[in-house]
Design a protein around this motif. Structure first.
Motif, short mmCIF file in Angstrom:
data_model
loop_
_atom_site.label_atom_id
_atom_site.label_comp_id
_atom_site.label_asym_id
_atom_site.label_seq_id
_atom_site.Cartn_x
_atom_site.Cartn_y
_atom_site.Cartn_z
N VAL A 103 -0.24 -7.00 1.43
CA VAL A 103 -0.61 -8.27 0.79
C VAL A 103 -1.99 -8.50 0.45
CG1 VAL A 103 -0.41 -10.92 0.93
CG2 VAL A 103 1.25 -9.49 1.80
N GLY A 104 -3.02 -8.11 1.48
CA GLY A 104 -4.21 -8.03 0.85
C GLY A 104 -4.99 -7.21 -0.03
N LEU A 105 -4.20 -6.11 -0.11
CA LEU A 105 -4.66 -5.12 -1.23
C LEU A 105 -4.17 -5.66 -2.85
CD1 LEU A 105 -4.16 -1.69 0.68
CD2 LEU A 105 -6.52 -2.97 0.10
N ASN A 110 -11.20 -8.67 -3.36
CA ASN A 110 -12.36 -7.57 -2.69
C ASN A 110 -11.52 -6.33 -2.81
OD1 ASN A 110 -12.85 -10.13 -0.49
ND2 ASN A 110 -14.40 -9.44 -1.83
N SER A 111 -10.42 -6.15 -3.34
CA SER A 111 -9.57 -4.97 -3.44
C SER A 111 -9.63 -4.22 -4.83
CB SER A 111 -8.09 -5.50 -2.80
OG SER A 111 -7.22 -4.15 -3.27
N ILE A 187 -7.14 -14.05 -0.09
CA ILE A 187 -5.87 -13.51 0.03
C ILE A 187 -4.83 -14.64 -0.62
CG2 ILE A 187 -3.75 -12.48 1.13
CD1 ILE A 187 -5.85 -11.17 3.14
N ALA A 188 -3.93 -14.26 -1.40
CA ALA A 188 -2.97 -15.26 -1.67
C ALA A 188 -2.01 -15.90 -0.93
CB ALA A 188 -2.12 -14.50 -3.12
N TYR A 189 -1.76 -17.15 -1.41
CA TYR A 189 -0.79 -17.86 -0.46
C TYR A 189 -0.03 -18.79 -1.27
CZ TYR A 189 -4.31 -21.33 -1.47
OH TYR A 189 -5.03 -22.23 -2.06
N PRO A 190 1.21 -19.27 -0.77
CA PRO A 190 1.96 -20.35 -1.91
C PRO A 190 1.43 -21.48 -2.19
CG PRO A 190 2.96 -19.32 0.23
CD PRO A 190 1.69 -19.30 0.52
N GLY A 286 -1.25 -14.53 4.43
CA GLY A 286 -1.24 -15.50 3.65
C GLY A 286 -1.70 -16.91 4.49
N GLN A 287 -1.74 -16.93 5.63
CA GLN A 287 -2.17 -18.05 6.52
C GLN A 287 -3.54 -18.06 6.66
OE1 GLN A 287 0.33 -18.30 10.31
NE2 GLN A 287 -1.41 -19.77 11.09
N VAL A 288 -4.12 -16.93 6.99
CA VAL A 288 -5.54 -16.96 7.47
C VAL A 288 -6.43 -16.78 6.04
CG1 VAL A 288 -5.14 -16.41 9.76
CG2 VAL A 288 -5.48 -14.51 8.25
N GLN A 289 -5.59 -15.98 5.22
CA GLN A 289 -6.43 -15.79 3.88
C GLN A 289 -7.54 -14.85 3.95
OE1 GLN A 289 -6.91 -19.69 2.07
NE2 GLN A 289 -4.87 -20.13 2.88
N PHE A 290 -7.60 -14.10 5.07
CA PHE A 290 -8.75 -13.21 5.45
C PHE A 290 -8.23 -12.19 6.46
CE2 PHE A 290 -12.15 -11.62 8.08
CZ PHE A 290 -12.83 -11.08 7.13
#
Length: 395
Positions: A103-105, A110-111, A187-190, A286-290
């Motif tokens: 999900v992060g990449l 930053n990816s 990072i994306a989240y809903p 998604g919850q911590v977005q990092f």
């Protein structure tokens, strides 16, 4: 010669847990839903109501429950591998990391692989990446399991332990892709519920309200995923696949002699467990977005295994209780201090002592699994309990 009615009526006494399970098993399926749905609704309302008895004054109770839902997913997936199939996996945190980094990449600015500006709209990017993370993690479990599941016991444990460390080291050293120790942010989240007072939506970390904060919304989303996974895993347990897992766990050699393709079903367990771990990793990202490599160390892998052992290996509802113990107790003890040190900082000591005590007095865990006929258990129990016509006539 028939037994005396009083002798037939006498049954051995069981504990409260056995009595509850017997009562639950005796209910019809519609009645179970009528009892279970209100219980789930009450659980969902706990972080909103925040009862003083179980509230966590030192931190957000909604955030604690969101973390609990995430760890419960991990415990269910690890229970498939360890509890159902009997495969000792010490590197399960590696699958957790693969799901989070997928999900992060795909969504972090930053990816170099960020697709948010191309085919992933930020509003639904996390939702689109969730099945991708599950698929990638399942594939990684398949690739790892194919050569390693021919090993058993300690050898398999060492290989899986190495896998978890390899994933963490790759995330730390591939700076061009994963941003190394600096991690991936944004990072994306809903994006749901955007309004004037919540411009980033209810799932944003900026939603820090007293009652309906972001932790509560993540807990509700995690509960939905936990229920879906429980339904899938429960159906698998009652199928031919589940019976094969139990036979492998009890005696792999005997299962092989009886014609069970043990390698195939072990690979099934490993792949399914990996997919559930990847789902939890996507939830975490998604919850911590990092995310950064330090969040996927071997200590966390041991805590995941503690949740399964404490709750009861093979009991999918028991491991959820184990996950709650792992998450809730350290946060509840944050406000208690001894010698100027918070008791929550001693969580590893407490969990170690708990495991020692459990291994001595209750090695099966708090809620040990009870062997029963998995496929037609309900019909068989009803047939056994139904009074026999011949016996009734003889009376």
């Amino acid at each position: 010669m028939t037994d005396h009615p009083t002798e037939r009526a006498s049954t051995p006494k069981h504990g409260l847990g056995d009595a509850l399970r017997t009562w639950w098993s005796g209910l019809s399926r519609p009645t179970q839903w009528l009892v279970g749905v209100p219980a789930i609704i009450l659980l969902a309302l706990l972080p909103v109501l925040k009862p003083p008895i179980i509230d966590t004054p030192g931190t957000s109770f909604g955030g604690v429950m969101a973390q609990f839902a995430m760890i419960a997913l991990i415990a269910i997936g690890l229970n498939v591998v360890v509890g159902q199939a009997g495969l000792l996996d010490l590197g399960y945190v590696g699958f957790y990391a693969v799901g989070a980094y997928t999900v992060g990449l795909l969504t972090s600015p930053n990816s170099p692989w960020n697709q948010s500006d191309d085919w992933l709209n930020p509003s639904w990017a996390w939702l689109a990446c969730l099945p991708i993370a599950v698929a990638v993690t399942a594939l990684s479990g398949l690739i790892l399991g194919t050569p390693t599941l021919r090993l058993r016991g300690d050898y398999l444990a060492i290989v899986t332990l190495g896998f978890g460390e390899i994933v963490r080291l790759l995330a730390d050293n591939l700076s061009e892709v994963t941003n190394g120790s600096l991690g991936l942010s944004g990072i994306a989240y809903p994006r749901v519920g955007e309004s004037a007072d919540k411009p980033q939506g209810v799932f944003s970390a900026g939603n820090v309200g007293d009652r309906l904060n972001s932790g509560v919304w993540w807990f509700w989303l995690g509960m939905i995923l936990v229920i879906l996974v429980l339904l899938i895993v429960g159906n698998l347990e009652r199928s031919r696949v589940g019976r094969a897992w139990v036979s492998i766990r009890e005696d792999e050699d005997a299962a092989e002699i009886m014609g069970v393709p043990t390698f195939k079903f072990k690979l099934w367990a490993f792949t399914i467990g990996a997919a559930i771990g990847g789902m939890s990793g996507a939830l975490y990202a998604g919850q911590v977005q990092f995310i950064n490599p330090t969040g996927f160390n071997i200590i966390n892998s041991m805590l995941f295994l503690c949740a399964v052992v404490i709750g009861g290996q093979g009991n999918k509802l028991g491991v959820i209780v184990g996950a709650f113990v792992i998450v809730y107790l350290p946060n509840r003890l944050l406000t208690f201090e001894v010698g100027g040190q918070s008791l929550g900082d001693y969580k590893y000591l407490f969990f170690g002592l708990t495991l020692v005590v459990l291994m001595i007095f209750r090695p099966q865990g708090l809620f040990p699994v009870r062997q029963k006929l998995l496929t037609y258990g309900r019909q068989v129990r009803r047939a056994v309990r139904r009074p026999d016509a011949t016996t009734e006539a003889a009376r």
